[in-house]
Design a protein around this motif. Structure first.
Motif, PDB file in Angstrom:
ATOM      1  N   ILE A 231      51.458  66.697  67.620  1.00  0.00           N
ATOM      2  CA  ILE A 231      51.268  65.639  66.629  1.00  0.00           C
ATOM      3  C   ILE A 231      50.667  66.263  65.372  1.00  0.00           C
ATOM      4  O   ILE A 231      49.813  67.146  65.456  1.00  0.00           O
ATOM      5  CB  ILE A 231      50.322  64.526  67.135  1.00  0.00           C
ATOM      6  CG1 ILE A 231      50.819  63.949  68.461  1.00  0.00           C
ATOM      7  CG2 ILE A 231      50.192  63.407  66.098  1.00  0.00           C
ATOM      8  CD1 ILE A 231      49.859  62.948  69.071  1.00  0.00           C
ATOM      9  N   GLN A 232      51.110  65.787  64.208  1.00  0.00           N
ATOM     10  CA  GLN A 232      50.522  66.200  62.941  1.00  0.00           C
ATOM     11  C   GLN A 232      49.883  64.992  62.264  1.00  0.00           C
ATOM     12  O   GLN A 232      50.488  63.918  62.194  1.00  0.00           O
ATOM     13  CB  GLN A 232      51.584  66.815  62.028  1.00  0.00           C
ATOM     14  CG  GLN A 232      52.084  68.167  62.520  1.00  0.00           C
ATOM     15  CD  GLN A 232      53.082  68.793  61.578  1.00  0.00           C
ATOM     16  OE1 GLN A 232      54.263  68.477  61.641  1.00  0.00           O
ATOM     17  NE2 GLN A 232      52.623  69.692  60.718  1.00  0.00           N
ATOM     18  N   VAL A 233      48.664  65.179  61.781  1.00  0.00           N
ATOM     19  CA  VAL A 233      47.896  64.090  61.185  1.00  0.00           C
ATOM     20  C   VAL A 233      47.330  64.553  59.842  1.00  0.00           C
ATOM     21  O   VAL A 233      47.544  65.682  59.402  1.00  0.00           O
ATOM     22  CB  VAL A 233      46.756  63.638  62.124  1.00  0.00           C
ATOM     23  CG1 VAL A 233      47.315  63.015  63.385  1.00  0.00           C
ATOM     24  CG2 VAL A 233      45.856  64.827  62.482  1.00  0.00           C
ATOM     25  N   THR A 234      46.580  63.675  59.182  1.00  0.00           N
ATOM     26  CA  THR A 234      46.140  63.957  57.821  1.00  0.00           C
ATOM     27  C   THR A 234      44.666  64.310  57.695  1.00  0.00           C
ATOM     28  O   THR A 234      44.217  64.638  56.602  1.00  0.00           O
ATOM     29  CB  THR A 234      46.419  62.741  56.911  1.00  0.00           C
ATOM     30  OG1 THR A 234      45.729  61.597  57.434  1.00  0.00           O
ATOM     31  CG2 THR A 234      47.911  62.445  56.848  1.00  0.00           C
ATOM     32  N   SER A 235      43.902  64.256  58.778  1.00  0.00           N
ATOM     33  CA  SER A 235      42.466  64.490  58.637  1.00  0.00           C
ATOM     34  C   SER A 235      41.877  65.103  59.896  1.00  0.00           C
ATOM     35  O   SER A 235      42.440  65.000  60.997  1.00  0.00           O
ATOM     36  CB  SER A 235      41.739  63.181  58.323  1.00  0.00           C
ATOM     37  OG  SER A 235      41.774  62.314  59.442  1.00  0.00           O
ATOM     38  N   TYR A 236      40.704  65.711  59.739  1.00  0.00           N
ATOM     39  CA  TYR A 236      39.966  66.234  60.880  1.00  0.00           C
ATOM     40  C   TYR A 236      39.567  65.103  61.824  1.00  0.00           C
ATOM     41  O   TYR A 236      39.558  65.268  63.045  1.00  0.00           O
ATOM     42  CB  TYR A 236      38.711  66.954  60.401  1.00  0.00           C
ATOM     43  CG  TYR A 236      38.945  68.338  59.843  1.00  0.00           C
ATOM     44  CD1 TYR A 236      40.087  69.064  60.148  1.00  0.00           C
ATOM     45  CD2 TYR A 236      37.996  68.945  59.027  1.00  0.00           C
ATOM     46  CE1 TYR A 236      40.289  70.338  59.648  1.00  0.00           C
ATOM     47  CE2 TYR A 236      38.175  70.221  58.516  1.00  0.00           C
ATOM     48  CZ  TYR A 236      39.323  70.912  58.838  1.00  0.00           C
ATOM     49  OH  TYR A 236      39.506  72.178  58.343  1.00  0.00           O
ATOM     50  N   GLY A 237      39.198  63.963  61.260  1.00  0.00           N
ATOM     51  CA  GLY A 237      38.799  62.832  62.092  1.00  0.00           C
ATOM     52  C   GLY A 237      39.909  62.393  63.026  1.00  0.00           C
ATOM     53  O   GLY A 237      39.666  62.081  64.198  1.00  0.00           O
ATOM     54  N   ALA A 238      41.138  62.372  62.510  1.00  0.00           N
ATOM     55  CA  ALA A 238      42.281  61.988  63.342  1.00  0.00           C
ATOM     56  C   ALA A 238      42.526  63.020  64.438  1.00  0.00           C
ATOM     57  O   ALA A 238      42.876  62.667  65.568  1.00  0.00           O
ATOM     58  CB  ALA A 238      43.521  61.821  62.466  1.00  0.00           C
ATOM     59  N   ILE A 239      42.343  64.293  64.115  1.00  0.00           N
ATOM     60  CA  ILE A 239      42.477  65.339  65.139  1.00  0.00           C
ATOM     61  C   ILE A 239      41.470  65.096  66.258  1.00  0.00           C
ATOM     62  O   ILE A 239      41.809  65.139  67.442  1.00  0.00           O
ATOM     63  CB  ILE A 239      42.264  66.739  64.519  1.00  0.00           C
ATOM     64  CG1 ILE A 239      43.428  67.096  63.604  1.00  0.00           C
ATOM     65  CG2 ILE A 239      42.117  67.793  65.625  1.00  0.00           C
ATOM     66  CD1 ILE A 239      43.267  68.441  62.904  1.00  0.00           C
ATOM     67  N   THR A 240      40.219  64.832  65.883  1.00  0.00           N
ATOM     68  CA  THR A 240      39.158  64.622  66.878  1.00  0.00           C
ATOM     69  C   THR A 240      39.477  63.441  67.789  1.00  0.00           C
ATOM     70  O   THR A 240      39.336  63.522  69.013  1.00  0.00           O
ATOM     71  CB  THR A 240      37.807  64.385  66.179  1.00  0.00           C
ATOM     72  OG1 THR A 240      37.517  65.507  65.323  1.00  0.00           O
ATOM     73  CG2 THR A 240      36.692  64.228  67.191  1.00  0.00           C
ATOM     74  N   ARG A 241      39.935  62.347  67.209  1.00  0.00           N
ATOM     75  CA  ARG A 241      40.233  61.148  68.019  1.00  0.00           C
ATOM     76  C   ARG A 241      41.391  61.396  68.975  1.00  0.00           C
ATOM     77  O   ARG A 241      41.367  60.947  70.133  1.00  0.00           O
ATOM     78  CB  ARG A 241      40.530  59.964  67.096  1.00  0.00           C
ATOM     79  CG  ARG A 241      39.297  59.449  66.364  1.00  0.00           C
ATOM     80  CD  ARG A 241      39.567  58.124  65.677  1.00  0.00           C
ATOM     81  NE  ARG A 241      40.525  58.256  64.588  1.00  0.00           N
ATOM     82  CZ  ARG A 241      40.205  58.579  63.336  1.00  0.00           C
ATOM     83  NH1 ARG A 241      38.934  58.818  63.020  1.00  0.00           N
ATOM     84  NH2 ARG A 241      41.121  58.653  62.394  1.00  0.00           N
ATOM     85  N   LEU A 242      42.408  62.103  68.512  1.00  0.00           N
ATOM     86  CA  LEU A 242      43.555  62.368  69.375  1.00  0.00           C
ATOM     87  C   LEU A 242      43.209  63.359  70.484  1.00  0.00           C
ATOM     88  O   LEU A 242      43.689  63.232  71.618  1.00  0.00           O
ATOM     89  CB  LEU A 242      44.725  62.887  68.539  1.00  0.00           C
ATOM     90  CG  LEU A 242      45.475  61.796  67.774  1.00  0.00           C
ATOM     91  CD1 LEU A 242      46.333  62.394  66.673  1.00  0.00           C
ATOM     92  CD2 LEU A 242      46.333  60.971  68.729  1.00  0.00           C
ATOM     93  N   VAL A 243      42.383  64.344  70.180  1.00  0.00           N
ATOM     94  CA  VAL A 243      41.916  65.259  71.223  1.00  0.00           C
ATOM     95  C   VAL A 243      41.122  64.481  72.267  1.00  0.00           C
ATOM     96  O   VAL A 243      41.281  64.669  73.473  1.00  0.00           O
ATOM     97  CB  VAL A 243      41.063  66.394  70.631  1.00  0.00           C
ATOM     98  CG1 VAL A 243      40.403  67.202  71.742  1.00  0.00           C
ATOM     99  CG2 VAL A 243      41.925  67.309  69.759  1.00  0.00           C
ATOM    100  N   SER A 244      40.276  63.577  71.801  1.00  0.00           N
ATOM    101  CA  SER A 244      39.478  62.754  72.711  1.00  0.00           C
ATOM    102  C   SER A 244      40.360  61.925  73.649  1.00  0.00           C
ATOM    103  O   SER A 244      40.004  61.686  74.799  1.00  0.00           O
ATOM    104  CB  SER A 244      38.557  61.837  71.902  1.00  0.00           C
ATOM    105  OG  SER A 244      37.848  60.956  72.744  1.00  0.00           O
ATOM    106  N   SER A 245      41.525  61.515  73.130  1.00  0.00           N
ATOM    107  CA  SER A 245      42.437  60.705  73.957  1.00  0.00           C
ATOM    108  C   SER A 245      43.192  61.542  74.978  1.00  0.00           C
ATOM    109  O   SER A 245      43.877  60.992  75.843  1.00  0.00           O
ATOM    110  CB  SER A 245      43.446  59.989  73.048  1.00  0.00           C
ATOM    111  OG  SER A 245      44.411  60.908  72.545  1.00  0.00           O
ATOM    112  N   GLY A 246      43.098  62.876  74.866  1.00  0.00           N
ATOM    113  CA  GLY A 246      43.795  63.756  75.800  1.00  0.00           C
ATOM    114  C   GLY A 246      45.158  64.205  75.322  1.00  0.00           C
ATOM    115  O   GLY A 246      45.917  64.822  76.079  1.00  0.00           O
TER     116      GLY A 246
END
Length: 312
Positions: A231-246
């Motif tokens: 997945i490609q996203v636009t922010s560090y925050g989005a990366i963190t949330r997606l990592v948290s989701s597994g």
């Protein structure tokens, strides 16, 4: 001794003619195009005729359903749109000066700075100088060095140790890249990890063109491998949330961590290049004076003495 300038064969196209031509093409009829431009159909037809004479080719073809651009007209449409958009952008850029704008600074910065320290430091700058405008663009550190050296940017924020005869590199902030993995992932029990071990995992990445995405892609290519970007996203925050989701693992700047990241384990990236000590990059002898460039640099330099944790 007077020297004659070389003859430049530049055609003087009328900007209004180009705007009228675009209006007719977009409307599909001369009548509707004329109405949009607040002109008579006769005046519009004369302007298009004059434009065709300047170009030396027919620009429109007509049938019972309306008008359409010819092959030459289609080419002119693309150029005319660029011209109109550029004029509109020029007007937008000049408007603040008529409203009391006192200065303008072009700032290039890397992904780390933009997603961590820079927003808070710019807020402090704007509190002091509300009538100054900053054009901020994200670039890789190598691109920033080149832009500042060539005068395309007034100030740069980079994460690299280098020397350049025309540039000065001033300390800004200390930072590093870290690896985020889901708390239930097999790697979550690790404290540190090499980049080569990460490549086989699905990645949550910034979008193509982002400085960090380019940086990590280049390092994976040097290892003869490719990142498995899920997945490609636009922010560090989005990366963190997606990592948290597994959904996968990610690499971000440590400074972008808000605090205790739920569902995420933070691993040290065991690479020399993971250290991303940020530097303010400026020309040693700028070609023109810009007091607000100097004040921006002073603001960023003063931030070095403040708490290294970005305000949230």
């Amino acid at each position: 001794m007077n020297r004659e300038l070389p003859h430049l064969n530049i055609r003087r196209y009328d900007f209004t003619d180009l705007a009228v031509f675009l209006s007719v093409v977009e409307s599909g009829t001369v009548t509707l195009g004329a109405r949009r431009c607040h002109l008579s159909p006769t005046a519009v037809s004369l302007r298009i005729k004059r434009l065709e004479e300047d170009v030396g080719a027919a620009l429109l073809t007509r049938d019972h359903r309306g008008v359409y651009p010819t092959a030459a007209g289609s080419v002119l449409v693309e150029h005319a749109r660029l011209c109109v958009a550029q004029i509109e952008q020029m007007h937008t850029d000049m408007l603040p000066f008529s409203q009391g704008l006192t200065g303008h600074v072009i700032l290039f910065a890397n992904t780390n700075a933009i997603n961590s320290y820079l927003p808070d430091d710019l807020a402090i700058f704007f509190e002091r100088f509300p009538n100054v405008r900053i054009a901020l663009e994200e670039r890789t550190s190598h691109e920033i060095v080149s832009a500042v050296a060539q005068g395309r940017a007034d100030v740069g924020v980079v994460a690299m140790h280098t020397m350049h005869p025309d540039l000065e590199f001033l300390p800004y902030r200390e930072d590093e890249l870290v690896v985020l993995v889901p708390s239930q992932h097999d790697l979550s029990r690790r404290e540190r990890i090499e980049f080569a071990e990460c490549i086989g995992c699905p990645f949550i990445s910034l979008q193509s063109g982002a400085a960090l995405h380019t940086f990590l892609t280049e390092h994976s290519q040097r290892l003869g491998r490719s990142l498995d970007i899920r997945i490609q996203v636009t922010s560090y925050g989005a990366i963190t949330r997606l990592v948290s989701s597994g959904a996968g693992i990610g690499i971000i700047a440590k400074s972008a961590l808000i605090g205790t990241e739920r569902g995420v384990a933070v691993l040290q990236l065991d690479e020399l290049w993971a250290k991303r000590d940020l530097r303010v990059c400026v020309k040693r002898e700028p070609s023109h004076n810009n007091i607000y460039r100097d004040r921006l640099v002073s603001t960023l330099r003063r931030s070095e003495t403040r708490d290294s944790t970005p305000m949230r």
